[in-house]
Structure formats: structure tokens, C-alpha cells
Design an enzyme around this catalytic site. Sequence first.
Site, PDB file in Angstrom:
ATOM      1  N   ASP A 132       2.454  -0.594  11.979  1.00 18.12           N
ATOM      2  CA  ASP A 132       2.432  -1.895  12.683  1.00 18.12           C
ATOM      3  C   ASP A 132       3.736  -2.686  12.543  1.00 18.12           C
ATOM      4  OD1 ASP A 132       2.068  -2.273   9.986  1.00 18.12           O
ATOM      5  OD2 ASP A 132       0.513  -3.776  10.176  1.00 18.12           O
ATOM      6  N   GLY A 190       0.837  -1.217   0.000  1.00 15.01           N
ATOM      7  CA  GLY A 190       0.000   0.000   0.000  1.00 15.01           C
ATOM      8  C   GLY A 190       0.863   1.254   0.000  1.00 15.01           C
ATOM      9  N   THR A 192       4.309   2.441   5.592  1.00 18.30           N
ATOM     10  CA  THR A 192       2.888   2.057   5.650  1.00 18.30           C
ATOM     11  C   THR A 192       2.199   2.999   6.621  1.00 18.30           C
ATOM     12  OG1 THR A 192       1.311   0.434   6.543  1.00 18.30           O
ATOM     13  CG2 THR A 192       3.555   0.217   7.302  1.00 18.30           C
ATOM     14  N   ASP A 233       5.348  -5.105   5.966  1.00 19.80           N
ATOM     15  CA  ASP A 233       5.920  -6.422   6.291  1.00 19.80           C
ATOM     16  C   ASP A 233       5.720  -7.462   5.193  1.00 19.80           C
ATOM     17  OD1 ASP A 233       3.249  -6.439   6.851  1.00 19.80           O
ATOM     18  OD2 ASP A 233       3.420  -7.373   8.821  1.00 19.80           O
ATOM     19  N   ASP A 237      -0.064   2.132   8.574  1.00 26.79           N
ATOM     20  CA  ASP A 237      -0.583   1.371   9.712  1.00 26.79           C
ATOM     21  C   ASP A 237       0.294   1.403  10.958  1.00 26.79           C
ATOM     22  OD1 ASP A 237      -2.763   0.747   8.207  1.00 26.79           O
ATOM     23  OD2 ASP A 237      -2.126  -1.291   7.724  1.00 26.79           O
ATOM     24  N   ARG A 285       0.759  -4.823  -5.182  1.00 27.56           N
ATOM     25  CA  ARG A 285       0.839  -6.011  -4.316  1.00 27.56           C
ATOM     26  C   ARG A 285       0.950  -7.173  -5.298  1.00 27.56           C
ATOM     27  NH1 ARG A 285      -0.710  -4.107   0.756  1.00 27.56           N
ATOM     28  NH2 ARG A 285      -2.342  -2.515   0.805  1.00 27.56           N
ATOM     29  N   ARG A 329      -5.825  -2.532   9.096  1.00 21.21           N
ATOM     30  CA  ARG A 329      -6.403  -3.873   8.915  1.00 21.21           C
ATOM     31  C   ARG A 329      -6.087  -4.794  10.099  1.00 21.21           C
ATOM     32  NH1 ARG A 329      -3.896  -6.022   3.432  1.00 21.21           N
ATOM     33  NH2 ARG A 329      -2.166  -4.765   4.120  1.00 21.21           N
TER      34      ARG A 329
END
Length: 328
Positions: free
Chosen positions: A135, A16, A131, A108, A133, A77, A177
Amino acid sequence: MPDKILKKIGVLTSGGDSPGMNAAIRAVVRACAYYKTQCIGIHRGFEGLIHNETCELGPRSVRHIINKGGTFLKTARSEKFKTAEGRKIAAGAVVDNQIDGLIIIGGDGSFRGAKDFYEEFGIPFIGVPGTIDNDIFGTDFTIGYDTALNTAMEAIDRIRDSATSHNRVFFIEVMGRDAGFIALGSGIASGAQEILIPERKDSLDDLFDSLKRSEQAGKNSSIIVVSEGEELGNVYELANATKEKFPEYDIRVSVLGYIQRGGHPSCMDRILASRLGVAAVEAILDHKTNIMVGLKSNRIVQTPIEEAVKKHNEIDIELLKISKILVI
Ligand code: F6P
């Protein structure tokens, strides 16, 4: 025997997109020029590598992009890169272009692909965490998170104007997500009544109690921020369950969606991307491989890629307590 000198570095963005990826590419390209190393841009991530979509990049190729959202190299992706056959074709492109090492800007999933690629074909690489996120283990912040957080906060501020004008309860879904970083940060910053994230086990009873408390405290409207990955239910399910419990509430749902991925990167993200891009080039020229560069306590650190993909950046659950105290 002296280490082989790396003459040509490839750079790609994968997974992304996130605001600040352009600033990271710029940093990689210019650091390569600074260290007199050729830089090759690969379009559309690993998918583009499979199709040999490459171009030479010099310092002027990346002018005026530090402030632009998205990624000018484009991203993808790649399903093909997940197959041994796809990776074999990609390895051929690396050899054909005489690329000595890769800098992978992504999340990741991208690092997992790069790790397999390294194990099968010995192609050195450095990961740069990009990203929204946040994360990824091995860095306090990922490139794009700060911008996304601010975008979500501003959007929630606007929704609050409408919520207070109509005395409404709003369920707002933000991205993430598998992680609640954007929800937790934007929820605290916008004074949300409740923040629902996958890292904590939530219950409908707690949510209803909170809404009741909000009402009893004299509030006429409430904002509930829900992470995309929340396990209790999605925003629509939560809104329906709440309507059943409190038929008198005027409830609305808003999904912020992809606006969180776009826009001009914040100052924080531009600086982070610049630092990590330079650190990645310095690491690869120093013959490091299979690592991710990150920022911890404002210092550049290197994390083995195995660790970066196995573990998750941990959310500070204490922040939920702060939120609870402040919505009294
Ligand atoms: O970039 C990460 C992320 O924003 C997740 O929070 C979200 O679930 C996902 O990307 C969706 O991205 P796409 O639709 O591009 O697969």
C-alpha cells in the site's frame, strides 16, 4: 565545501515483518562493504535504537539469509519512538554509535517516524518499502507482497478442494488492514466468485446477486475473498448475513492470518529486495535523504518521503472487472 563523507550507515527493520526483509538487509550490508562504508545493524527497529541494541555487520554476517522469511534483525512497532522523548534517546544512540545515516526497511508508519526524526535531529535516512500490504506510494511493489500473494493463493487453492468436495460457500479473509491488494490478486488468481476490498463500496445485495448467479451458472461451491479492511463487514458478519439470506447454503469461514507474513521469500521479492537495498545505499552515499527508493515500471525511482506517507498506492479497479468477466 565538500559534502561530509558518510562512514557509517545504520540499518533497521521496522513495523510488520515481511518476506524479503532479510534479503534487503543483506543487500544493504553488502553494498556498504562494496562502497567501503561501515554498516551497523540495529535490532528491533526504533525500539532497539532507543535501547542501543546495535551490532557490526559485515558481508559474512548476512550469509545464507537471502532465502529466509522474517527479519534476523527483528522488528517492532515502537510506541516510545512516537514520543519526542523516545526520539531524543534514539538520537543519542545514533550519536554514540557515530552513525551518519539510517536505512529504514518498513512501511509508512516507520517512514513517518523516520521523517520526524530527521526534522528534529537532522539524521539522514532512506526508506525501503517492506510490507506485505503493497500500500505504499512510490513503488509498484513492496518487499513481501509477492510472497504473501502466493501464500494466500496457495491456501485458497487448498480451501477450494474442500469447498468443491462439500459443495460449500467459503468466506476467506486475507490480510490488508487498509488495502485490498492481497485480496484482489489472490482472488483473481484463485478464481474467487467475489472479492471484497476497502477501495470499492460493496453491498450485501451485490454479494447475494453474485452468489445467486454462481448457483444459476451451475456452480456447486463458491469462494468469497474478503480483505481484512473491508468496510461492509468482517468475514463472520458477511457469512452470517449470507446464511440468513440463503439458509440452504453450507457456509464456512477461514481467516488466513499470519501465515501470509512468513515463509521463504519468492524470487520476485528477493530480486526486489536486492535492488532496493543497493539503491538505498547508493542514494544515501550520494547525500540523498528523506526519500524512499522504489520500483516503478521496472526502474528504480526515488520518492520524497512526504509523498510516500501522504498518498497510497492505488489499486487498479479494472482488475475487479476482469474478475467479474472470468467468473461467468
Ligand atoms: O504487515 C501488515 C499487516 O499484515 C496488516 O495487513 C495487518 O493488519 C497488520 O500487519 C497486523 O500486524 P500486527 O499484528 O503485527 O500489528
